[in-house]
Design a protein around this motif. Structure first.
Motif, PDB file in Angstrom:
ATOM      1  N   THR B 135       0.930  -0.873   0.017  1.00 37.74           N
ATOM      2  CA  THR B 135       0.152   0.102  -0.025  1.00 37.74           C
ATOM      3  C   THR B 135       0.803   1.133  -0.212  1.00 37.74           C
ATOM      4  N   PRO B 136       1.608   1.476  -1.153  1.00 41.58           N
ATOM      5  CA  PRO B 136       2.575   2.506  -1.257  1.00 41.58           C
ATOM      6  C   PRO B 136       2.008   4.124  -1.176  1.00 41.58           C
ATOM      7  N   PRO B 137       2.194   4.583  -0.080  1.00 41.97           N
ATOM      8  CA  PRO B 137       1.801   6.000   0.306  1.00 41.97           C
ATOM      9  C   PRO B 137       2.162   7.019  -0.856  1.00 41.97           C
ATOM     10  N   CYS B 138       3.284   6.786  -1.505  1.00 43.18           N
ATOM     11  CA  CYS B 138       3.918   7.718  -2.621  1.00 43.18           C
ATOM     12  C   CYS B 138       2.845   7.581  -3.945  1.00 43.18           C
ATOM     13  N   THR B 139       2.355   6.279  -4.198  1.00 42.43           N
ATOM     14  CA  THR B 139       1.409   6.450  -5.321  1.00 42.43           C
ATOM     15  C   THR B 139       0.044   6.938  -5.047  1.00 42.43           C
ATOM     16  N   GLN B 140      -0.328   7.023  -3.672  1.00 42.38           N
ATOM     17  CA  GLN B 140      -1.683   7.329  -3.077  1.00 42.38           C
ATOM     18  C   GLN B 140      -1.633   9.162  -3.441  1.00 42.38           C
ATOM     19  N   VAL B 141      -0.597   9.584  -2.959  1.00 42.05           N
ATOM     20  CA  VAL B 141      -0.371  10.868  -3.222  1.00 42.05           C
ATOM     21  C   VAL B 141      -0.252  11.461  -4.506  1.00 42.05           C
ATOM     22  N   CYS B 142       0.131  10.628  -5.355  1.00 44.49           N
ATOM     23  CA  CYS B 142       0.414  11.409  -6.781  1.00 44.49           C
ATOM     24  C   CYS B 142      -0.750  11.966  -7.244  1.00 44.49           C
ATOM     25  N   PRO B 143      -0.663  13.385  -7.758  1.00 45.28           N
ATOM     26  CA  PRO B 143      -1.838  14.035  -8.198  1.00 45.28           C
ATOM     27  C   PRO B 143      -2.271  13.668  -9.606  1.00 45.28           C
ATOM     28  N   VAL B 144      -1.442  13.001 -10.234  1.00 42.69           N
ATOM     29  CA  VAL B 144      -1.942  12.934 -11.696  1.00 42.69           C
ATOM     30  C   VAL B 144      -1.606  11.518 -12.166  1.00 42.69           C
ATOM     31  N   GLY B 145      -1.330  10.789 -11.263  1.00 47.27           N
ATOM     32  CA  GLY B 145      -1.282   9.037 -11.729  1.00 47.27           C
ATOM     33  C   GLY B 145      -0.193   8.793 -12.355  1.00 47.27           C
ATOM     34  N   ALA B 146       0.962   9.522 -12.020  1.00 51.83           N
ATOM     35  CA  ALA B 146       2.377   9.329 -12.675  1.00 51.83           C
ATOM     36  C   ALA B 146       3.037   8.237 -12.019  1.00 51.83           C
ATOM     37  N   THR B 147       2.622   7.888 -10.774  1.00 51.38           N
ATOM     38  CA  THR B 147       3.563   6.775 -10.251  1.00 51.38           C
ATOM     39  C   THR B 147       2.628   5.706  -9.822  1.00 51.38           C
ATOM     40  N   TYR B 148       2.914   4.514  -9.918  1.00 51.46           N
ATOM     41  CA  TYR B 148       1.790   3.291  -9.812  1.00 51.46           C
ATOM     42  C   TYR B 148       2.475   2.159  -9.481  1.00 51.46           C
ATOM     43  N   LYS B 149       1.630   0.974  -8.973  1.00 48.61           N
ATOM     44  CA  LYS B 149       2.072  -0.324  -8.762  1.00 48.61           C
ATOM     45  C   LYS B 149       1.579  -1.332  -9.720  1.00 48.61           C
ATOM     46  N   THR B 150       2.496  -1.827 -10.458  1.00 45.71           N
ATOM     47  CA  THR B 150       2.163  -2.703 -11.390  1.00 45.71           C
ATOM     48  C   THR B 150       1.487  -3.870 -10.972  1.00 45.71           C
ATOM     49  N   ASP B 151       0.762  -4.809 -11.810  1.00 43.49           N
ATOM     50  CA  ASP B 151       0.048  -5.970 -11.380  1.00 43.49           C
ATOM     51  C   ASP B 151       1.013  -6.914 -10.742  1.00 43.49           C
ATOM     52  N   ASP B 152       2.295  -6.966 -11.090  1.00 39.53           N
ATOM     53  CA  ASP B 152       3.316  -7.804 -10.421  1.00 39.53           C
ATOM     54  C   ASP B 152       4.136  -7.121  -9.218  1.00 39.53           C
ATOM     55  N   GLY B 153       3.492  -6.123  -8.822  1.00 44.98           N
ATOM     56  CA  GLY B 153       3.912  -5.809  -7.448  1.00 44.98           C
ATOM     57  C   GLY B 153       4.862  -4.563  -7.334  1.00 44.98           C
ATOM     58  N   VAL B 154       5.411  -3.942  -8.625  1.00 45.42           N
ATOM     59  CA  VAL B 154       6.413  -3.111  -8.638  1.00 45.42           C
ATOM     60  C   VAL B 154       5.971  -1.507  -8.826  1.00 45.42           C
ATOM     61  N   VAL B 155       6.470  -0.872  -7.857  1.00 39.67           N
ATOM     62  CA  VAL B 155       6.049   0.494  -8.279  1.00 39.67           C
ATOM     63  C   VAL B 155       7.056   1.355  -8.953  1.00 39.67           C
ATOM     64  N   LEU B 156       6.395   2.041 -10.235  1.00 38.93           N
ATOM     65  CA  LEU B 156       7.324   2.630 -10.993  1.00 38.93           C
ATOM     66  C   LEU B 156       6.840   3.943 -11.208  1.00 38.93           C
ATOM     67  N   VAL B 157       7.426   4.729 -11.829  1.00 34.63           N
ATOM     68  CA  VAL B 157       7.170   6.207 -12.276  1.00 34.63           C
ATOM     69  C   VAL B 157       7.253   6.280 -13.801  1.00 34.63           C
ATOM     70  N   ASP B 158       6.175   7.107 -14.160  1.00 32.07           N
ATOM     71  CA  ASP B 158       5.977   7.412 -15.556  1.00 32.07           C
ATOM     72  C   ASP B 158       6.630   8.592 -15.786  1.00 32.07           C
ATOM     73  N   ARG B 159       7.735   8.535 -16.453  1.00 33.21           N
ATOM     74  CA  ARG B 159       8.561   9.878 -16.699  1.00 33.21           C
ATOM     75  C   ARG B 159       7.992  10.920 -17.661  1.00 33.21           C
ATOM     76  N   SER B 160       7.091  10.430 -18.349  1.00 33.16           N
ATOM     77  CA  SER B 160       6.726  11.235 -19.356  1.00 33.16           C
ATOM     78  C   SER B 160       5.210  12.153 -18.681  1.00 33.16           C
ATOM     79  N   TRP B 161       4.856  11.678 -17.572  1.00 32.48           N
ATOM     80  CA  TRP B 161       3.537  12.267 -17.113  1.00 32.48           C
ATOM     81  C   TRP B 161       3.687  13.013 -15.716  1.00 32.48           C
ATOM     82  N   CYS B 162       4.896  12.612 -14.837  1.00 34.26           N
ATOM     83  CA  CYS B 162       5.079  13.210 -13.591  1.00 34.26           C
ATOM     84  C   CYS B 162       5.160  14.798 -13.914  1.00 34.26           C
ATOM     85  N   ILE B 163       4.787  15.534 -13.022  1.00 31.37           N
ATOM     86  CA  ILE B 163       4.909  16.951 -13.131  1.00 31.37           C
ATOM     87  C   ILE B 163       5.751  17.557 -12.084  1.00 31.37           C
TER      88      ILE B 163
END
Lengths: 431, 257, 162
Positions: B135-163
């Motif tokens: 339950t990553p707090p970092c993805t919870q607080v991302c205002p634009v959905g640029a960081t997320y947990k993949t279905d296989d459990g890895v937390v990634l950052v979308d470099r083209s969408w992060c503000i």
């Protein structure tokens, strides 16, 4: 790549000094602009609440300052957004917050709440000034030889009427009623706008200083305090200037025979400031009570983080918190306003101190919250960049903050041309 | 209640209960897993094995294009030294990018503390990286959905969408995130997503000569590392935040936060 | 709705429509929530592929298939090395990442620096750590200014066997 590494600057490295054990990736990422952000939104919300006291609760004596603070609140609005954009690493993607809002984030609400709030303030302004738009547009239309400026003004005011040219008494009454309703909706939205700014901080569970459910409430109270204080301060300054102009017949309006005299202006000012500063004190009491409660609670419960918090609050930031914020920014102005023989000058100085106090509160929360490491074993010191040597140290330095601070006054100067904040209602003058 | 109703209900309850009972009889964990080829990545760190060489940090920076000299890193190694007179010292100069080649402790601001070798009680190294929380707090607080947990459990950052607002950096209790000095977006450990999805080990696991770092698919109980996580006493960092970290540690101490 | 007081609302509606239309073109259409729901996995789906497509730089596969990639061509050397004390160290820790070697780069840059050896072989007085089991020296006294490799063979570091 390894070769290009030398000139690279890590965000935050320019103003962060680490002491003892601080995790490698920890820097003061949220710096002066994030101090400015709640400070400016606070001013917006506060100014609006002040104007609503008249529009909703019909505190008649606040009529003059209400109109002024509504226009001022509108000119503060774009500035509330400015520090956020200035601190973004990718400012051009700021629109993403509106495009793909991730609502579990407190920041995602910003786009929507902020826009809603802007619409409400704009609508309220429209109701207040619609009759003025119509009369001005009609006057300009009737004018014989118009210059380019007058033609432009005619066009502008005609557009601003939105095609509603009816200024009969019934129509104006409708405006009045609608205005009251908008102000009534506006108060909760304004509080929400600022309360959630507090939520942004209060909900960060990783940060021991920020995480408290009181944060939104503390933010709202101090927002109202700062908004009222700024309105009084600016109002007094502007009234002084107008008094000066009325005496010397400097401005165009002052030459009008029906214009208020210097004495009338002085009288109006005194009354407005008197009443408004009472409200200021009520909100100050609420704000300080909550802040002190939070502090006492932390000290009493002594959870794991208290050791490091105590060192930050009681030792390292003692002067900033207890001397500058509570002493100079709260206790002193409070005494100045409570002690008998209060006058406009003393209130004005008190307001300036209150503004400083609220600014220090924002500073101590935002910077103070990052003054210690997540490891609880080290500290970070913030050195505000003063002389900018690149874009980053400008944006997140003294001059960036000053830019944000001066913008609302510049905006107000221009907005005042469209929404004359000191206009006296013809109807009222007859009363 | 009438007797007939009672009997009817009893039969229903018994029938209902017998279904899961019979199901339990047949369930074999291995079979379930075989039919359910889920992948969920997890990490195991054995602090007893770590010697603080920092090869993992070096490999990570190279593999993932994090500028070598920039003072941010996706993974780092901390040193804990306890003296016999009960003082504790922690440091991580450059995140241990160059390992620990000095015995003095870095106190920051150019100050160092030399500890008398005879006074050293226990001392150990703790590698750290993103915990890829459930339950990553970092993805919870991302205002634009640029960081997320993949279905296989890895937390990634979308470099083209992060503000680049930094909210995720603030929300992470582990200090695993930072701003990438070149990309100007939030950056963090990806569990070497480009490697593990090709069947390779992460760069840090690969570089560690001592096996202090291991990776596994925690849904596959046949994997040796999964077995260790399941059967041994492992701990996680800062569980009080409710983040449910997926990086497990052997040999944690109270001061390791 | 004939009253003029509704006019601002129309302006707001127009504004809203403009924003929504803009959004239609601006937002990539693969924005969605994954298995962890809206709170934890709201994202642009194609980004996962972008991360998967990052180039692999370290080719050696470490302990599980020890030195498999390097062994394909350098099989004999790798076999010998594997039996040494330093056999537990992946080749690329010292020889540098292979990238697309042997094509690009054709030759790897080997790190022969003293600092590389000192990562493990600086003597630290930590009896409770695995570090203590590695032979260590004091870098300030042990042949200062000399590279370790001028005396020690990194592949077979025992001096007595040199």
């Amino acid at each position: 790549m390894l070769e290009q590494a030398a000139h690279l600057v890590v965000h935050g490295e320019a103003w962060t000094v680490k002491e003892l054990f601080v995790l490698p990736n920890e820097y003061i990422y949220w710096s002066i602009q994030i101090v400015m952000y709640p400070f400016m939104t606070g001013l917006v919300a506060g100014a609006f609440v002040l104007s609503s006291l008249y529009h909703v609760f019909h505190v008649e004596k606040l009529k003059e300052i209400a109109k002024f603070s509504l226009v001022f609140s509108f000119s503060l609005l774009p500035v509330a957004m400015m520090p956020l954009l200035l601190h973004l690493q990718q400012p051009f993607r700021g629109i993403n917050v509106m495009m793909t809002p991730h609502f579990t984030s407190a920041i995602a609400a910003f786009g929507i709440v902020f826009t809603t709030y802007a619409c409400i303030v704009a609508t309220e302004l429209w109701f207040v000034y619609r009759a003025y738009f119509v009369t001005t547009a009609l006057e300009l239309k009737a004018k014989a030889n118009k210059g380019a400026i007058d033609t432009f003004r005619q066009l502008l005011f005609s557009v601003l009427t939105l095609g509603a040219w009816d200024i009969s008494k019934e129509a104006q009454q409708k405006d009045h009623k609608a205005c009251t309703k908008m102000a009534a909706i506006g108060i909760p939205v304004a509080c929400f706008l600022h309360g959630y700014a507090g939520f942004i901080f209060g909900s960060v569970k990783a940060n021991a200083l920020w995480m408290t459910p009181l944060m939104p409430v503390i933010f709202i109270c101090s927002a109202v305090v700062s908004g009222i204080a700024l309105c009084i301060l600016y109002y007094v300054v502007v009234q002084e200037a107008r008094k000066f102009m009325a005496r010397r017949k400097l401005a165009r309006w002052a030459k009008d025979p029906s214009a208020p005299t210097a004495e009338q202006l002085e009288g109006a000012k005194k009354e407005e400031v008197e009443i408004t500063s009472n409200y200021l004190m009520y909100f100050m009491i609420a704000a300080i009570t909550l802040e002190i409660l939070d502090l006492i609670f932390r000290g009493y419960t002594q959870v794991k983080s208290w050791d490091i918090l105590r060192e930050v609050i009681m030792e390292r930031d003692f002067i900033k918190i207890f001397v500058l914020q509570y002493g100079l920014g709260n206790a002193l102005p409070f005494l100045m306003m409570v002690l008998p023989g209060r006058n406009v000058r003393r209130t004005t100085i008190a307001c300036a101190l209150v503004l400083f106090g609220v600014f220090m509160m924002r500073w101590n929360v935002v910077i103070g919250g990052q003054a210690f490491s997540l490891s609880f074993a080290g500290f970070m010191h913030y050195h505000l960049p003063i002389i900018p040597h690149d874009m980053e140290t400008f944006k997140e330095g003294l001059f960036g903050a000053l830019t944000v601070m001066t913008t609302p006054f510049v905006l107000f100067y221009f907005l005042n041309m469209i929404f004359p904040a000191f206009m006296v209602d013809k109807e009222d003058a007859q009363h | 209640m009438k007797r007939r109703d009672f009997l009817k209900k009893t039969i229903m309850v018994v029938a209902g209960a017998s279904v899961p009972l019979s199901a339990l009889d047949l369930v074999d964990p291995k079979e379930v897993l075989a039919a359910n080829p889920d992948i969920h990545w997890a990490f195991l760190i054995d602090t007893h094995k770590c010697v603080g060489c920092g090869f993992c940090v070096k490999a990570c920076k190279t593999e993932n294009d994090i500028p070598f000299d920039a003072k941010v890193t996706r993974t780092w190694v901390e040193r804990y030294v306890y003296t016999k007179d009960d003082r504790r010292y922690v440091d991580s100069p450059d995140g241990a990018l160059y390992g620990y080649t000095e015995s003095r402790i870095d106190l920051g601001q150019g100050n160092f503390k030399e500890i008398d070798p005879a006074n050293v009680g226990k001392a150990f190294f703790v590698p750290k990286l993103c915990n890829h929380c459930e339950t990553p707090p970092c993805t919870q607080v991302c205002p634009v959905g640029a960081t997320y947990k993949t279905d296989d459990g890895v937390v990634l950052v979308d470099r083209s969408w992060c503000i680049g607002c930094g909210y995720c950096i603030m929300a992470c209790p582990y200090g695993a995130r930072f701003f990438h000095p070149v990309e100007k977006v939030a950056d963090k450990c990806t569990f070497c997503y480009h490697r593990i999805t090709k069947g390779l080990e992460t760069a840090c696991v690969n570089a560690c000569p001592f096996g202090a770092r291991e990776m596994c698919n925690i849904r596959d109980i046949n994997e040796p590392t999964t077995k260790i996580i399941m059967n041994q006493r492992v701990g996680v960092l800062k569980d009080e935040f409710g983040t449910r970290p997926q990086a497990f540690y052997i040999g944690l101490a109270q001061e390791v936060r | 709705m004939k009253s003029h007081v509704w006019r601002p609302l129309f302006v707001v509606i127009v504004l809203l429509v403009v924003i929504l239309v803009f959004r239609l073109f601006y937002v990539p259409n693969d924005f969605q929530s994954g298995e962890y729901g809206f709170m934890y996995s709201f994202h642009r789906a194609s980004n996962e592929g972008e991360w998967k497509a990052m180039p692999v730089k370290y080719r050696d596969t470490g302990k599980t298939n020890m030195h498999e990639y390097c062994g394909e061509c350098h099989g004999d050397e790798v076999k010998v090395r594997n039996e040494d004390l330093h056999g537990i160290i992946a080749c690329e820790n010292c020889h540098g990442p292979a990238y697309n070697h042997p094509e690009d780069p054709e030759k790897l840059v080997i790190d022969r620096s003293r600092g590389l050896c000192l990562r493990c072989h600086t003597d630290l007085p930590y009896t409770t750590s695995e570090r203590k089991r590695i032979p260590g020296i004091d870098p300030k006294e042990h042949n200062v200014d000399e590279e370790c490799v001028s005396c020690h063979n990194p592949h077979n570091p025992r001096l007595e066997e040199m």
